[in-house]
Write a protein that holds these residues in place. Structure first.
Motif, PDB file in Angstrom:
ATOM      1  N   VAL A  19      60.004 -12.856   9.189  1.00  0.00           N
ATOM      2  CA  VAL A  19      60.795 -13.957   8.645  1.00  0.00           C
ATOM      3  C   VAL A  19      61.269 -14.941   9.709  1.00  0.00           C
ATOM      4  N   PRO A  20      61.643 -14.485  10.910  1.00  0.00           N
ATOM      5  CA  PRO A  20      62.028 -15.481  11.915  1.00  0.00           C
ATOM      6  C   PRO A  20      60.832 -16.381  12.245  1.00  0.00           C
ATOM      7  N   ASP A  21      61.028 -17.322  13.118  1.00  0.00           N
ATOM      8  CA  ASP A  21      59.954 -18.211  13.533  1.00  0.00           C
ATOM      9  C   ASP A  21      58.786 -17.379  14.050  1.00  0.00           C
ATOM     10  N   ALA A  22      57.699 -17.319  13.290  1.00  0.00           N
ATOM     11  CA  ALA A  22      56.565 -16.471  13.633  1.00  0.00           C
ATOM     12  C   ALA A  22      55.900 -16.886  14.938  1.00  0.00           C
ATOM     13  N   THR A  23      56.076 -18.118  15.364  1.00  0.00           N
ATOM     14  CA  THR A  23      55.466 -18.543  16.619  1.00  0.00           C
ATOM     15  C   THR A  23      56.134 -17.899  17.830  1.00  0.00           C
ATOM     16  N   PRO A  37      54.021 -15.435  23.408  1.00  0.00           N
ATOM     17  CA  PRO A  37      54.347 -15.837  22.035  1.00  0.00           C
ATOM     18  C   PRO A  37      53.146 -16.527  21.382  1.00  0.00           C
ATOM     19  N   LEU A  38      52.974 -16.335  20.081  1.00  0.00           N
ATOM     20  CA  LEU A  38      51.864 -16.964  19.364  1.00  0.00           C
ATOM     21  C   LEU A  38      51.901 -18.476  19.498  1.00  0.00           C
ATOM     22  N   GLY A  39      53.079 -19.041  19.679  1.00  0.00           N
ATOM     23  CA  GLY A  39      53.209 -20.480  19.847  1.00  0.00           C
ATOM     24  C   GLY A  39      52.554 -21.011  21.116  1.00  0.00           C
ATOM     25  N   GLU A  40      52.236 -20.134  22.062  1.00  0.00           N
ATOM     26  CA  GLU A  40      51.566 -20.547  23.290  1.00  0.00           C
ATOM     27  C   GLU A  40      50.048 -20.427  23.200  1.00  0.00           C
ATOM     28  N   SER A  41      49.553 -19.936  22.080  1.00  0.00           N
ATOM     29  CA  SER A  41      48.106 -19.782  21.923  1.00  0.00           C
ATOM     30  C   SER A  41      47.455 -21.150  21.709  1.00  0.00           C
ATOM     31  N   ALA A  82      54.985  -7.954  19.419  1.00  0.00           N
ATOM     32  CA  ALA A  82      56.323  -7.603  19.908  1.00  0.00           C
ATOM     33  C   ALA A  82      57.261  -8.744  19.569  1.00  0.00           C
ATOM     34  N   MET A  83      58.506  -8.413  19.337  1.00  0.00           N
ATOM     35  CA  MET A  83      59.503  -9.425  19.032  1.00  0.00           C
ATOM     36  C   MET A  83      60.830  -8.987  19.622  1.00  0.00           C
ATOM     37  N   LYS A  84      61.504  -9.893  20.290  1.00  0.00           N
ATOM     38  CA  LYS A  84      62.832  -9.600  20.812  1.00  0.00           C
ATOM     39  C   LYS A  84      63.819  -9.716  19.671  1.00  0.00           C
ATOM     40  N   ARG A  85      64.627  -8.711  19.505  1.00  0.00           N
ATOM     41  CA  ARG A  85      65.637  -8.743  18.450  1.00  0.00           C
ATOM     42  C   ARG A  85      66.839  -9.546  18.903  1.00  0.00           C
ATOM     43  N   ASP A  86      67.370 -10.360  17.993  1.00  0.00           N
ATOM     44  CA  ASP A  86      68.626 -11.063  18.256  1.00  0.00           C
ATOM     45  C   ASP A  86      69.746 -10.046  18.166  1.00  0.00           C
ATOM     46  N   GLN A  87      70.892 -10.404  18.678  1.00  0.00           N
ATOM     47  CA  GLN A  87      72.033  -9.514  18.541  1.00  0.00           C
ATOM     48  C   GLN A  87      72.351  -9.348  17.063  1.00  0.00           C
ATOM     49  N   VAL A  88      72.661  -8.135  16.698  1.00  0.00           N
ATOM     50  CA  VAL A  88      73.005  -7.843  15.310  1.00  0.00           C
ATOM     51  C   VAL A  88      74.314  -8.533  14.969  1.00  0.00           C
TER      52      VAL A  88
END
Length: 95
Positions: A19-23, A37-41, A82-88
């Motif tokens: 759901v977050p920005d997939a890029t 990140p996919l946005g750098e592809s 892989a995705m970095k999680r934001d702070q809960v």
């Protein structure tokens, strides 16, 4: 005996992941192992769909094809995401 559940159990986990920005989701290239990140592809839109290539070695990471009633996604060229999680966020109290 090993218990199992059907794939619907993945709903929450996949929603958190996609759901977050997939890029911003990082992928590991199956060709060279580069993680970015996919946005750098590099994306080529002139094929019958979108062809996503590694910006380091040009290995095909993904293809995305819009076939009208269906959207086909193949991430066969990626070995992991892989995705970095934001702070809960703290739960909101309605008092």
């Amino acid at each position: 005996m090993t218990s199992h559940l059907d794939g619907n159990i993945l709903s929450g986990t996949l929603a958190e992941f996609l759901v977050p920005d997939a890029t911003m989701i990082e992928g590991r290239c199956g060709g060279c192992g580069h993680i970015a990140p996919l946005g750098e592809s590099v994306v080529y839109p002139d094929a019958p769909g979108l062809v996503v290539r590694c910006n380091t070695c040009s290995h095909v990471l993904a293809t995305i094809i819009d076939a009208g009633e269906r959207l086909f996604l193949s991430f066969a060229g990626l070995t992991a995401f892989a995705m970095k999680r934001d702070q809960v966020e703290e739960p909101v109290s309605v008092a």
